[in-house]
Motif scaffolding. Structure first.
Motif, PDB file in Angstrom:
ATOM      1  N   SER A   1     -16.553   9.402  -5.285  1.00 34.09           N
ATOM      2  CA  SER A   1     -17.170   8.080  -5.308  1.00 34.09           C
ATOM      3  C   SER A   1     -16.327   7.037  -4.566  1.00 34.09           C
ATOM      4  O   SER A   1     -16.516   5.852  -4.744  1.00 34.09           O
ATOM      5  N   TYR A   2     -15.419   7.512  -3.732  1.00 30.13           N
ATOM      6  CA  TYR A   2     -14.516   6.624  -2.992  1.00 30.13           C
ATOM      7  C   TYR A   2     -13.718   5.698  -3.898  1.00 30.13           C
ATOM      8  O   TYR A   2     -13.375   4.596  -3.521  1.00 30.13           O
ATOM      9  N   GLN A   3     -13.448   6.160  -5.138  1.00 25.93           N
ATOM     10  CA  GLN A   3     -12.633   5.338  -6.032  1.00 25.93           C
ATOM     11  C   GLN A   3     -11.198   5.848  -5.994  1.00 25.93           C
ATOM     12  O   GLN A   3     -10.659   6.333  -6.984  1.00 25.93           O
TER      13      GLN A   3
END
Lengths: 237, 226
Positions: free
Chosen positions: B192-194
């Motif tokens: 989630s591109y976190q």
């Protein structure tokens, strides 16, 4: 043996490319690391408490979290905040900060190792702190810190292989490419890889050794043994 | 971009799991083997005749001065060239990666530890050797009963420090696709591109494990090394 040289000459443009990346990371990283090490090391012995505590916290932070984690922060997290460094700069900054923190421990240790009377005599001459450090303490500490910095330099050269993890095509990458070529094979490719890294590290280490000899001669000291394992082990832990 | 605390807390569990199952196992096994190998190298460098000793020293130098990722890839490449994956079809790829990782880490850091042992052995006064000769102790007994116990005292904190350094190098296992903590963090964050959250947690776990150990080693150093 002729196979070995044949493979190296066939792959010479790629190996050269890889060596350039490795050398740029080593050189750039070393410059950043030296600056960081000297600044943090001086802060650690400064009479200002804020600077001492600040440098302690920074050093412990960079020593305690792994190089790879720091590099991934630069490479994956910083772009999310709008700071998009190219891979090469990530590598240089990451290596520089990490090894700079290690180096600052060596710098601090060497500055502390200068005899107490030297400090006392600068007080007797009513020298200011910057003047005392610049003209009296630092020149003596310099000769002491070089062996430790030498070990760290070799570790930094080895550390450049993390380039692989942020998509840079360094020596390690091209060695692995060579290995997959059936005409070259495992032993020749990795033989070349080990040889090149060894030569780069040896060149850096010999250069620093010359500096160390010169510093010790100027201080009128006998050349020390080059191994300062304990100090290095302390710095990198 | 804000810090998603809830997501960060969610990742602590899986990351700690990877930490215990891979990172810690590799570090502990690697350090123990490295400490043994390092002692063997150090004793060999004193006992072996020069024609054997010099090549050994050179090989140790080369291992010490070349990168871990290169050595990890080399180990995997050797394993492949001997058709290892087909010979052990029942062992899963991660376990093989871990075993190779332990071997490489152990050999790499044993070359550093050998230097620490050597410094420890060098610090023992000549009189101890002479006393052992005067008692006509056999050579193996001189090492076991006189030299090593004394050298160990000066060497132990150094060995601990190298073990901590090895611990912080375990993320290099990423290059041979072993799912250690940082690899796990990258995978969790990538979905989630976190990345902020996962790498912060991973960094904190490293810090929480290495800082107290480093402080302990410094205390030990003050106590043991005179």
């Amino acid at each position: 043996m002729s196979d070995f040289f044949q493979a190296i000459s066939d792959y010479s443009p790629y190996l050269w490319e890889g060596a350039r990346v490795t050398l740029a990371l080593s050189g750039g990283g070393a410059v950043v690391a030296l600056v960081v090490a000297v600044v943090l090391g001086l802060c650690a012995i400064s009479p200002v408490a804020v600077l001492r505590v600040g440098s302690r916290v920074i050093v412990e932070f960079f020593r305690g979290t792994s190089l790879v984690v720091q590099l991934f922060f630069l490479f994956y997290v910083f772009p999310l905040f709008g700071i998009d460094l190219p891979g090469m700069w990530c590598g240089i900054v990451g290596l520089g900060l990490n090894y700079g923190a290690y180096g600052s421990e060596v710098v601090r240790g060497s500055l502390n190792a200068v005899a107490k009377v030297q400090w006392e005599s600068t007080t007797a001459l009513s020298m200011s702190w910057p003047l005392a450090v610049r003209r009296v303490i630092w020149p003596q500490a310099w000769g002491l810190m070089l062996p430790g910095l030498n070990n760290l330099m070799v570790m930094l050269v080895k550390g450049t292989a993390v380039a692989l993890l942020i998509g840079l095509h360094d020596l390690t990458y091209w060695v692995e490419v060579m290995r997959k070529d059936p005409e070259v094979g495992l032993w020749i490719a990795y033989g070349a890889g080990f040889l090149f890294y060894y030569l780069i590290a040896l060149a850096c280490s010999s250069g620093l050794r010359l500096l160390e000899r010169r510093a010790q001669r100027r201080l009128g000291l006998a050349p020390s043994k080059t191994r300062t394992t304990r100090a290095t082990a302390e710095a990198v832990a | 971009m804000e810090f998603d605390l809830e997501f960060a807390l969610e990742t602590v569990g899986p990351l700690l799991m990877a930490f215990l199952q891979v990172t810690l196992v590799v570090t502990v096994a690697g350090s123990v083997v490295a400490a043994l190998l390092g002692l063997i190298w150090a004793v060999c460098q004193r006992e072996l005749p020069t024609p054997v000793r010099l090549p050994l020293s050179w090989v140790l130098d080369v291992i010490r001065m070349t990168p871990l990722p290169l050595q990890l890839l080399f180990a995997v490449a050797i394993f492949i060239s001997f058709d290892g994956y087909r010979k052990f079809p029942d062992t899963d790829v991660e376990t093989i990666g871990m075993i190779l990782g332990v071997a490489v880490f152990a050999i790499h850091y044993s070359t550093y530890m050998a230097e620490s042992y050597r410094a420890g052995i060098d610090s023992i006064r000549q009189g101890q050797w002479e006393a052992a000769t005067a008692l006509s102790l056999p050579r193996s007994r001189v090492w076991r009963a006189v030299i090593i116990p004394q050298a160990l005292r000066a060497t132990l904190p150094s060995l601990g420090n190298w073990a901590i350094a090895m611990f912080k190098d375990t993320p290099f296992l990423l290059v041979i696709l072993v799912p250690e903590m940082v690899a796990k963090a990258k995978q969790l964050g990538g979905a989630s591109y976190q990345y902020t959250e996962v790498f912060t947690v991973a960094g904190l776990i490293f810090l929480a494990a290495s800082y107290p150990t480093a402080v302990l080693m410094r205390k030990l150093e003050k106590k043991l090394v005179y």
